[in-house]
Design an enzyme around this catalytic site. Structure first.
Site, PDB file in Angstrom:
ATOM      1  N   CYS A  78       0.768  -1.253   0.000  1.00  0.00           N
ATOM      2  CA  CYS A  78       0.000   0.000   0.000  1.00  0.00           C
ATOM      3  C   CYS A  78       0.799   1.303   0.000  1.00  0.00           C
ATOM      4  O   CYS A  78       0.719   2.084  -0.940  1.00  0.00           O
ATOM      5  CB  CYS A  78      -0.893   0.069   1.230  1.00  0.00           C
ATOM      6  SG  CYS A  78      -1.953  -1.326   1.512  1.00  0.00           S
ATOM      7  N   HIS A 106      -2.762   6.463   4.634  1.00  0.00           N
ATOM      8  CA  HIS A 106      -1.640   5.523   4.800  1.00  0.00           C
ATOM      9  C   HIS A 106      -0.296   6.081   4.343  1.00  0.00           C
ATOM     10  O   HIS A 106       0.560   5.345   3.843  1.00  0.00           O
ATOM     11  CB  HIS A 106      -1.928   4.183   4.079  1.00  0.00           C
ATOM     12  CG  HIS A 106      -1.270   3.032   4.758  1.00  0.00           C
ATOM     13  ND1 HIS A 106      -1.219   1.759   4.235  1.00  0.00           N
ATOM     14  CD2 HIS A 106      -0.583   2.967   5.945  1.00  0.00           C
ATOM     15  CE1 HIS A 106      -0.559   0.967   5.055  1.00  0.00           C
ATOM     16  NE2 HIS A 106      -0.168   1.678   6.104  1.00  0.00           N
TER      17      HIS A 106
END
Ligand SMILES: *[C@@H]1O[C@H](CO)[C@@H](O)[C@H](O)[C@H]1NC(C)=O
Ligand SMILES: *[C@@H]1O[C@H](CO)[C@@H](O)[C@H](O)[C@H]1NC(C)=O
Ligand SMILES: *[C@@H]1O[C@H](CO)[C@@H](O)[C@H](O)[C@H]1NC(C)=O
Length: 479
Positions: free
Chosen positions: A70, A126
């Protein structure tokens, strides 16, 4: 945007290409852990009619490369730099570590914001949250809503032992009990509805579907009642739930009158996690690997008015780093940043050649692994990742047999991806000279790395110090 204009003077007419002062709205949708075999155009067992509808009226990108996990993909996407130039090459950003996307590089949102766009970030960030300076509204977004960390319960928005859901910088409980996919869609639609129609809009919508925890509304799971494998059944429901949400986004854009001047990009951040419902068949490997299944993911571009050729599959490659310059070109914003990305707008818009002949899959000096691509050839150094099989869609709940880590014993592997997209034939012993050439190139590239920034966990960041909520404010600003 350019348009052809007929200009006539004393019976002589000529075509002029003019630049429009009306830059398109840009919507960038990122799915989470969505693998090659998890969309209907690659696998008819998955129902994604809204995505496929947009994709089939646009351009399907058949060789869209991202990072194995990610945070690195998101960093590459927003800055145009490979993670090994950002210190993000080693893995994800963990909530209680003071790690982040460096503020020494511009983000595409900052550039678009500075050039007149209203910018909205919705969903999973994130990219760091130990200091406010690393969070969306300090990285070029006018508004934000969603999760600062990497994953949370889809309904309770608990990221481990801390709550993680904000609108702008304020903790927000109004979506408690509502699935993240629905919550993010509602926030995105509010942003679209509230957008000043005289200004161009950039919407970055990062779903947490179909990432763990595997949770979906019962009606979506019920659509896959014939799927015996529990993970695959729920995962498939999550994908279809996201697809319905994309349909709602499209409708909101249409109602707002934005469809006629819009470029929409859809990508996934990395390949499917084969232990958690995702699937990359027939590509080899899983999320977290340099095998094609980890990094070659579903993608398309849709636009009613800005593409010269539509309804085709573009199989020339592009990389996540290319979106920064590509979106800026779409917006008519010039940039001369010394980035790794190159604009692929001509390739996408006009069915052209790729603007690159090579790319870096990753260079990780801690694991001592790397992979590069030159033309059709892929050289991997060290283990590309232990989940190295070609995984079929699981038909039962029986655990997969343990995979032998057959990848460790060999230092370099060579694959011809065009001829062998499933990486079944290691050509390194057959073409030693080619291996040497690619090794030399990899060594040259590796010399430019920024050390991976992987600080130890800091107990100051723990939610228990902040009323049970993940909260920025416990690490220094960037250098
Ligand atoms: C978020 O911030 C933007 C920009 O300051 C503002 O227009 C918007 O109303 C804020 N949203 C909420 C829900 O406070
Ligand atoms: C897209 O890629 C897959 C996997 O490599 C390949 O099987 C397929 O033929 C490609 N499709 C097109 C239209 O290029
Ligand atoms: C966060 O970063 C800013 C800007 O660099 C800095 O002024 C501030 O002191 C940092 N916060 C903490 C808690 O160190």
């Amino acid at each position: 945007m350019t348009a052809m204009l007929m200009v006539c003077w004393l019976f002589v007419c000529s075509a002029l290409s003019v630049s429009s002062a009306n830059p398109p709205h840009i919507v960038l949708i990122v799915a989470d852990d969505l693998g090659w075999n998890d969309v209907s155009w690659n696998n008819p067992d998955i129902s994604t009619p809204n995505l496929q509808g947009l994709a089939s009226q646009g351009v399907i990108l058949n060789s869209s490369y991202v990072m194995p996990v990610c945070s690195p993909t998101r960093g590459a996407l927003l800055t145009g730099y490979y993670p090994y130039h950002l210190g993000l090459q080693h893995g994800i950003i963990k909530g209680d570590t003071p790690s982040f996307l460096t503020t020494t590089k511009s983000t595409v949102s900052e550039k678009l914001h500075d050039n007149g766009y209203t910018t909205h970030m919705v969903g999973k960030w994130h990219l760091g949250m130990c200091n406010w300076t690393y969070t969306p509204t300090y990285r070029g977004f006018d508004t934000s809503g969603g999760l600062l960390g990497g994953s949370a319960g889809h309904y309770d928005h608990m990221n481990g032992n801390g709550f993680d859901f904000r609108i702008n910088t304020t903790v927000d409980h109004s979506y408690d009990g509502i699935h993240s996919t629905e919550a993010y869609t509602d926030i995105a639609i509010n942003a679209i509805n509230g957008q000043d129609p005289d200004k161009p809009m950039f919407l970055y919508l990062a779903y947490q579907a179909a990432h763990t925890p595997l949770q979906t509304d019962p009606a979506y799971e019920a659509q896959y009642s014939s799927v015996v494998n529990d993970n695959r059944r729920i995962y498939s429901g999550m994908v279809t739930q996201m697809d319905d949400s994309v349909g709602r986004i499209r409708k909101a854009l249409e109602d707002k009158g934005f469809l006629d001047n819009l470029v929409l990009v859809f990508i996934s951040d990395n390949g499917g996690d084969v232990n958690n419902g995702g699937n990359n068949y027939p590509l080899r490997g899983s999320k977290s690997t340099y095998w094609e299944g980890g990094v070659r993911t579903p993608a398309f571009v849709y636009s009613k008015t800005h593409l010269d050729v539509t309804g085709y599959t573009q199989s020339n490659f592009l990389h996540a780093v290319d979106w920064y310059p590509t979106l800026l070109e779409v917006a008519g914003v010039s940039q001369s940043d010394n980035i790794d990305g190159v604009s692929q707008w001509d390739m996408i818009k006009s069915q052209g050649a790729s603007a690159r002949t090579e790319f870096v899959y990753n260079i990780d000096e801690i694991k001592n692994t790397a992979a590069i691509r030159v033309g059709s050839y892929k050289l991997t150094k060290g283990s590309p990742g232990s989940k190295s099989d070609i995984y079929d869609v699981p038909l039962t709940n029986r655990r997969r047999r343990a995979v032998r880590n057959r990848a460790t014993s060999v230092k370099y592997r060579l694959f011809d991806i065009d001829a062998d997209p499933t990486e079944s034939r290691d050509l390194s012993r057959r073409f030693p000279d080619l291996v040497d050439q690619l090794k030399a190139k990899l060594d040259t590239l590796s010399a430019t790395f920024t050390p991976a920034h992987v600080p130890a966990a800091d107990s100051n960041g723990k939610p228990r110090n902040w009323g049970g909520v993940w909260t920025p404010g416990w690490c220094a600003g960037d250098l």
